[in-house]
Design a protein around this motif. Structure first.
Motif, mmCIF file in Angstrom:
data_model
loop_
_atom_site.group_PDB
_atom_site.id
_atom_site.type_symbol
_atom_site.label_atom_id
_atom_site.label_comp_id
_atom_site.label_asym_id
_atom_site.label_seq_id
_atom_site.Cartn_x
_atom_site.Cartn_y
_atom_site.Cartn_z
ATOM 1 N N GLY A 1 30.011 -7.699 24.044
ATOM 2 C CA GLY A 1 29.808 -7.535 23.077
ATOM 3 C C GLY A 1 28.624 -6.260 22.850
ATOM 4 O O GLY A 1 27.914 -6.079 23.723
ATOM 5 N N GLY A 2 28.410 -5.951 21.006
ATOM 6 C CA GLY A 2 27.755 -5.113 21.102
ATOM 7 C C GLY A 2 27.750 -3.967 20.294
ATOM 8 O O GLY A 2 28.728 -4.438 18.730
ATOM 9 N N GLY A 3 27.279 -3.221 19.783
ATOM 10 C CA GLY A 3 27.937 -2.103 18.670
ATOM 11 C C GLY A 3 26.578 -1.207 18.166
ATOM 12 O O GLY A 3 25.738 -0.918 19.181
ATOM 13 N N GLY A 4 26.540 -0.888 16.847
ATOM 14 C CA GLY A 4 25.553 -0.003 16.612
ATOM 15 C C GLY A 4 25.708 0.959 16.234
ATOM 16 O O GLY A 4 24.878 2.082 15.439
ATOM 17 N N GLY A 5 27.174 1.283 15.948
ATOM 18 C CA GLY A 5 28.063 3.180 15.987
ATOM 19 C C GLY A 5 27.258 2.676 14.726
ATOM 20 O O GLY A 5 27.225 2.731 13.547
ATOM 21 N N MET A 6 26.379 4.250 13.918
ATOM 22 C CA MET A 6 26.529 4.516 12.621
ATOM 23 C C MET A 6 26.787 5.495 12.229
ATOM 24 O O MET A 6 27.632 6.551 12.203
ATOM 25 N N ARG A 7 28.016 5.364 10.634
ATOM 26 C CA ARG A 7 28.719 5.735 9.804
ATOM 27 C C ARG A 7 28.577 5.563 8.244
ATOM 28 O O ARG A 7 27.398 4.866 7.809
ATOM 29 N N TYR A 8 28.494 6.356 7.831
ATOM 30 C CA TYR A 8 28.511 5.629 5.954
ATOM 31 C C TYR A 8 29.961 5.106 5.361
ATOM 32 O O TYR A 8 30.988 6.143 5.883
ATOM 33 N N SER A 9 29.573 4.005 5.072
ATOM 34 C CA SER A 9 30.614 3.737 4.559
ATOM 35 C C SER A 9 30.585 3.673 2.901
ATOM 36 O O SER A 9 29.884 3.783 2.011
ATOM 37 N N GLU A 10 32.100 4.175 2.522
ATOM 38 C CA GLU A 10 32.460 4.467 0.848
ATOM 39 C C GLU A 10 32.980 3.192 0.386
ATOM 40 O O GLU A 10 32.456 3.666 -0.794
ATOM 41 N N LYS A 11 33.124 2.564 1.390
ATOM 42 C CA LYS A 11 32.866 0.806 -0.017
ATOM 43 C C LYS A 11 31.731 0.544 -0.339
ATOM 44 O O LYS A 11 31.975 0.430 -1.418
ATOM 45 N N HIS A 12 30.713 1.088 0.425
ATOM 46 C CA HIS A 12 29.540 0.180 0.268
ATOM 47 C C HIS A 12 28.594 1.286 -0.506
ATOM 48 O O HIS A 12 27.643 1.108 -0.498
ATOM 49 N N GLY A 13 29.298 2.789 0.019
ATOM 50 C CA GLY A 13 28.085 3.519 -0.695
ATOM 51 C C GLY A 13 26.711 3.253 -0.095
ATOM 52 O O GLY A 13 25.612 3.674 -0.544
ATOM 53 N N CYS A 14 26.804 3.498 1.354
ATOM 54 C CA CYS A 14 25.641 3.342 2.188
ATOM 55 C C CYS A 14 25.661 3.546 3.378
ATOM 56 O O CYS A 14 27.235 3.643 4.389
ATOM 57 N N HIS A 15 25.430 4.012 4.143
ATOM 58 C CA HIS A 15 24.808 4.285 6.137
ATOM 59 C C HIS A 15 24.953 2.518 6.047
ATOM 60 O O HIS A 15 24.075 1.655 5.830
ATOM 61 N N VAL A 16 25.735 2.766 7.680
ATOM 62 C CA VAL A 16 25.980 0.996 8.235
ATOM 63 C C VAL A 16 25.999 0.789 9.477
ATOM 64 O O VAL A 16 26.642 2.485 10.415
ATOM 65 N N GLN A 17 25.881 0.070 10.584
ATOM 66 C CA GLN A 17 25.886 -0.093 11.746
ATOM 67 C C GLN A 17 26.975 -1.065 11.848
ATOM 68 O O GLN A 17 26.688 -2.298 10.411
ATOM 69 N N SER A 18 27.736 -1.425 12.483
ATOM 70 C CA SER A 18 28.653 -2.147 12.730
ATOM 71 C C SER A 18 28.361 -2.636 14.170
ATOM 72 O O SER A 18 27.889 -2.182 15.638
ATOM 73 N N PHE A 19 28.722 -4.391 14.505
ATOM 74 C CA PHE A 19 28.060 -4.809 16.227
ATOM 75 C C PHE A 19 29.663 -6.058 15.748
ATOM 76 O O PHE A 19 30.631 -6.940 15.229
ATOM 77 N N GLY A 20 29.741 -6.313 16.917
ATOM 78 C CA GLY A 20 31.428 -7.359 17.396
ATOM 79 C C GLY A 20 31.071 -7.786 18.776
ATOM 80 O O GLY A 20 30.788 -7.638 19.597
ATOM 81 N N TYR A 21 30.633 -9.013 18.311
ATOM 82 C CA TYR A 21 30.745 -9.922 19.737
ATOM 83 C C TYR A 21 31.856 -11.515 20.283
ATOM 84 O O TYR A 21 32.614 -11.427 19.342
ATOM 85 N N ASP A 22 31.627 -11.981 21.208
ATOM 86 C CA ASP A 22 32.500 -12.692 21.635
ATOM 87 C C ASP A 22 31.413 -14.262 20.548
ATOM 88 O O ASP A 22 30.374 -13.822 20.397
ATOM 89 N N PHE A 23 32.264 -15.196 20.431
ATOM 90 C CA PHE A 23 31.337 -16.270 18.795
ATOM 91 C C PHE A 23 31.720 -17.441 19.914
ATOM 92 O O PHE A 23 33.230 -17.982 19.993
ATOM 93 N N ARG A 24 30.698 -18.260 19.551
ATOM 94 C CA ARG A 24 31.101 -19.942 19.755
ATOM 95 C C ARG A 24 30.022 -20.794 19.010
ATOM 96 O O ARG A 24 28.614 -20.118 18.609
ATOM 97 N N MET A 25 30.489 -22.080 18.513
ATOM 98 C CA MET A 25 29.235 -22.737 18.078
ATOM 99 C C MET A 25 29.871 -23.922 18.563
ATOM 100 O O MET A 25 31.376 -24.212 18.473
ATOM 101 N N TYR A 26 29.787 -24.711 17.734
ATOM 102 C CA TYR A 26 29.474 -26.591 18.607
ATOM 103 C C TYR A 26 29.083 -28.105 17.311
ATOM 104 O O TYR A 26 28.242 -27.820 16.149
#
Length: 248
Positions: A192-217
């Motif tokens: 995975g990865g991410g980091g793309g910068m954008r402005y979020s109308e929902k949160h009223g601020c600039h945000v970065q996005s991330f996404g990964y495959d995930f596991r827990m035990y």
């Protein structure tokens, strides 16, 4: 023959001809001991808090919300595990009065949390804190397990992040303890990865996005495992399941 009076530090063995320097040396050692004691106490408190989270009986959805509520603990582990990337926190790019200091990321929400129970979560790139990794069938010949019960899937999240620090991606370290390994977070990200910068109308601020495959035990989160066992027991009682998985 000249004779001199010296002061010897019993802790370090250093000798001092000047009494004031000797006293200064002792004061420095006392400050260092005090700092170490404070760090030991802080680490013990952190361990206690983490143990409480490990033992908390909750569903995987409640675990997701717990991460948001206790995100400072996760960020602290990330910073401790990878101090090089986190060294800019609190610093600015310039000396201008309006310069924005590099903040600690603020986890706003998980935009995707597709994580489900699985009796065979791979341990090729990660393992429970008390388990072992197994990269191949050849390694399994010595008795190593090829998987552990737990949860896996895909997670995506966004963090509040100033546009002035676009290009720095501390928000991707949420479950990292340095070198792509999990610390006390005991949650592992993969592809995975991410980091793309954008402005979020929902949160009223600039945000970065991330996404990964995930596991827990399950072995890392015994409270979560107990809750999963109870969920499966309810399904058995309702006739929706025949047996309960081994969740320990």
């Amino acid at each position: 023959m000249s004779q001199i009076t010296v002061w010897k530090c019993d802790q370090t063995g250093k000798l001092f001809e000047d009494k004031n320097k000797y006293r200064g040396h002792l004061s420095k050692l006392a400050r260092e001991r005090n700092t170490k004691r404070k760090l030991m106490v802080a680490d013990a408190v952190a361990n206690q808090k983490w143990n409480e989270l490990y033992e908390c009986e909750q569903t995987i959805e409640q675990w997701r919300d717990m991460v948001i509520a206790n995100q400072n603990m996760f960020w602290a582990e990330a910073a401790k595990g990878d101090p090089y990337d986190w060294k800019n926190v609190g610093k600015t790019h310039s000396r201008k009065k309006d310069a924005v200091p590099c903040p600690i990321p603020e986890l706003l929400e998980f935009t995707e949390f597709s994580v489900r129970w699985n009796t065979e979560v791979s341990n090729s790139h990660s393992a429970p804190h008390n388990g072992v990794q197994c990269w191949s069938s050849r390694e399994a010949e010595d008795g190593r397990p090829r998987s552990y019960p737990g949860w896996n899937g895909r997670v995506e999240w966004i963090v509040r992040w100033p546009k002035e620090w676009d290009g720095v991606y501390l928000g991707g370290d949420l479950f990292s303890g340095g070198s792509f390994r999990s610390g006390r977070q005991r949650a592992h990200t993969g592809t995975g990865g991410g980091g793309g910068m954008r402005y979020s109308e929902k949160h009223g601020c600039h945000v970065q996005s991330f996404g990964y495959d995930f596991r827990m035990y399950a072995a890392d989160w015994p409270g979560l495992a107990r809750a999963e066992g109870m969920r499966q027991l309810d399904e058995v009682l309702r006739g929706e399941r025949r047996v309960i998985d081994y969740v320990a």
